[in-house]
Design a protein around this motif. Structure first.
Motif, short mmCIF file in Angstrom:
data_model
loop_
_atom_site.label_atom_id
_atom_site.label_comp_id
_atom_site.label_asym_id
_atom_site.label_seq_id
_atom_site.Cartn_x
_atom_site.Cartn_y
_atom_site.Cartn_z
N LYS A 102 -10.06 -6.73 -1.36
CA LYS A 102 -8.69 -7.27 -1.37
C LYS A 102 -7.82 -6.66 -0.28
O LYS A 102 -6.64 -6.95 -0.19
CB LYS A 102 -8.03 -6.98 -2.73
CG LYS A 102 -8.78 -7.54 -3.91
CD LYS A 102 -8.37 -8.96 -4.23
CE LYS A 102 -9.04 -9.42 -5.52
NZ LYS A 102 -8.95 -10.83 -5.77
N GLY A 103 -8.39 -5.73 0.50
CA GLY A 103 -7.62 -5.13 1.60
C GLY A 103 -6.60 -4.11 1.14
O GLY A 103 -5.62 -3.86 1.85
N ASN A 104 -6.77 -3.54 -0.06
CA ASN A 104 -5.82 -2.51 -0.53
C ASN A 104 -6.13 -1.18 0.14
O ASN A 104 -7.27 -0.72 0.10
CB ASN A 104 -5.95 -2.30 -2.05
CG ASN A 104 -5.38 -3.46 -2.82
OD1 ASN A 104 -4.66 -4.29 -2.26
ND2 ASN A 104 -5.70 -3.53 -4.10
N HIS A 105 -5.11 -0.56 0.71
CA HIS A 105 -5.29 0.74 1.36
C HIS A 105 -5.61 1.80 0.31
O HIS A 105 -5.22 1.67 -0.86
CB HIS A 105 -4.00 1.09 2.11
CG HIS A 105 -4.16 2.23 3.06
ND1 HIS A 105 -3.82 3.52 2.74
CD2 HIS A 105 -4.66 2.26 4.32
CE1 HIS A 105 -4.08 4.31 3.77
NE2 HIS A 105 -4.60 3.57 4.74
N GLU A 109 -4.07 2.02 -4.20
CA GLU A 109 -5.14 1.41 -4.99
C GLU A 109 -4.60 0.65 -6.20
O GLU A 109 -3.63 1.09 -6.83
CB GLU A 109 -6.09 2.50 -5.53
CG GLU A 109 -7.02 3.04 -4.50
CD GLU A 109 -8.07 3.98 -5.10
OE1 GLU A 109 -8.29 3.96 -6.32
OE2 GLU A 109 -8.68 4.72 -4.31
N ASN A 110 -5.27 -0.42 -6.53
CA ASN A 110 -5.06 -1.07 -7.83
C ASN A 110 -6.13 -0.47 -8.73
O ASN A 110 -7.33 -0.65 -8.48
CB ASN A 110 -5.24 -2.58 -7.65
CG ASN A 110 -5.30 -3.32 -8.97
OD1 ASN A 110 -5.89 -2.85 -9.94
ND2 ASN A 110 -4.69 -4.49 -9.00
N TYR A 111 -5.73 0.27 -9.77
CA TYR A 111 -6.70 1.06 -10.53
C TYR A 111 -7.65 0.21 -11.39
O TYR A 111 -8.72 0.67 -11.74
CB TYR A 111 -5.99 2.12 -11.36
CG TYR A 111 -5.35 3.18 -10.47
CD1 TYR A 111 -6.13 3.91 -9.56
CD2 TYR A 111 -3.99 3.40 -10.50
CE1 TYR A 111 -5.54 4.84 -8.71
CE2 TYR A 111 -3.40 4.33 -9.66
CZ TYR A 111 -4.18 5.05 -8.77
OH TYR A 111 -3.61 5.97 -7.92
N GLY A 117 -14.93 -1.29 -9.31
CA GLY A 117 -15.81 -0.88 -8.21
C GLY A 117 -16.64 0.35 -8.57
O GLY A 117 -17.82 0.44 -8.23
N TRP A 118 -16.01 1.29 -9.27
CA TRP A 118 -16.71 2.52 -9.70
C TRP A 118 -17.82 2.18 -10.71
O TRP A 118 -18.93 2.71 -10.63
CB TRP A 118 -15.67 3.47 -10.32
CG TRP A 118 -16.23 4.58 -11.13
CD1 TRP A 118 -16.87 5.69 -10.68
CD2 TRP A 118 -16.20 4.70 -12.56
NE1 TRP A 118 -17.24 6.49 -11.74
CE2 TRP A 118 -16.83 5.90 -12.89
CE3 TRP A 118 -15.68 3.89 -13.59
CZ2 TRP A 118 -16.99 6.32 -14.23
CZ3 TRP A 118 -15.82 4.32 -14.89
CH2 TRP A 118 -16.47 5.52 -15.20
N ASN A 119 -17.49 1.25 -11.60
CA ASN A 119 -18.47 0.85 -12.61
C ASN A 119 -19.70 0.22 -11.93
O ASN A 119 -20.85 0.56 -12.22
CB ASN A 119 -17.80 -0.15 -13.57
CG ASN A 119 -18.55 -0.29 -14.88
OD1 ASN A 119 -19.57 0.34 -15.10
ND2 ASN A 119 -18.05 -1.15 -15.75
#
Ligand code: NAD
Length: 269
Positions: A102-105, A109-111, A117-119
């Motif tokens: 999504k291009g978030n720096h 972050e959007n948690y 992503g971590w999952n």
């Protein structure tokens, strides 16, 4: 071809298209005599070309979302059934960051995305190991490999939250690898690979400049997907039986270079 994997059975995660590191690994494993089940997420089944690889290698495909323990349990049970015995090798070749997509720096972050992503990229490895461990699905002297990247250890600003995911992934390999070694005589390692032009790789901002920089920094040049496949074959073979709990660099020497003459050329006055 050396028949390094003759008689060995495995599961290969993450072949999306012919550029995928897992795709090259599946081809090389087959050439070395190994048999395996291919798996990927249901979404990748629709978007990618895994069915072609299945024809090329004679491997069956079982869909599994690597974040779902239920899917992983089904995958492992069915793989043992299809392959006619316990598993000798597993490749976890999975990565995805929603923040990157999504291009978030990194500083914004959007948690919810971070957790997703971590999952997918990191916790899925623990889930996979736990399913294999509890089901006693691995043969003694089996080998499990996950793919990592140098940003787990050093700062690469545009790698974003994937850096944290890879740090977690490498830690899981060590922590779970301890119990897998002690209790089941199975080895667990991560291979830290050069930047490679794949779908996941090219999703990282500035990838084209970055792959060129890494090429110039590495005395042997970047390792290709095929180089990674060959290293993985070696790690699956009986030639590396006592290698475990390691993060192994397959990067042409990049990780131990401070600066190269080629890079310095750019700053000549
Ligand atoms: N390409 C690079 O520059 C590079 C460098 C070092 C390490 N790696 C790592 O190598 C591995 C393979 O990536 P690649 O470069 O071959 O790219 P790729 O895009 O071909 O492979 C990533 C795979 O992850 C799969 N995946 C995503 N979500 C999933 C889910 N929920 N369940 C199951 N599978 C899922 C995708 O379908 C895809 O097949 C990743 O762990 C990546 O981080 C890549």
């Amino acid at each position: 071809m050396y028949n390094l994997l003759r008689g060995k059975r495995g599961i290969i995660f993450g072949a999306l298209d012919e550029n995928s590191i897992a795709w090259k690994t599946a081809e090389r494993v087959r050439e070395e005599g190994g048999i395996f089940v291919l798996t990927n997420s249901p979404a990748a089944m629709r978007l990618g070309s895994i069915s072609e690889l299945s024809i090329l290698t004679g491997a069956q495909i079982i869909a599994a979302d690597a974040t779902s323990v239920e899917d992983l349990e089904n995958l492992v049970d069915r793989s043992v059934e299809i392959l006619g015995g316990k598993i000798d090798f597993v490749l976890h070749s999975i990565g995805m960051s929603v923040n990157v997509r999504k291009g978030n720096h990194y500083t914004n972050e959007n948690y919810e995305y971070t957790e997703k992503g971590w999952n997918v990229s990191a916790l899925s490895f623990h889930k996979l190991l736990q399913v294999l461990y509890k089901k006693e699905a691995m043969n003694e002297w089996g080998s499990i490999v996950a793919l990592s990247y140098m940003a787990s250890q050093r700062v690469f600003p545009d790698y974003n939250d994937m850096a944290d995911n890879k740090a977690y992934l490498e830690s899981v390999a060590r922590s779970f690898g301890y119990f897998f070694g002690k209790d089941k005589k199975v080895r667990v390692n991560t291979i830290s690979q050069s930047p490679t032009p794949t779908k996941a790789g090219q999703g990282v901002k500035g990838f084209d400049e970055f792959i060129e920089f890494a090429e110039k920094m590495s005395p042997l040049g970047n390792a290709s997907a095929l180089d990674c496949a060959n290293y993985t074959v070696a790690m699956f073979s009986d030639l590396t039986k006592k290698v475990t709990l390691q993060n192994l660099y397959n990067d042409g020497g990049f990780s131990n270079v401070g600066v190269s003459q080629e890079v310095l050329e750019n700053f000549k006055k």
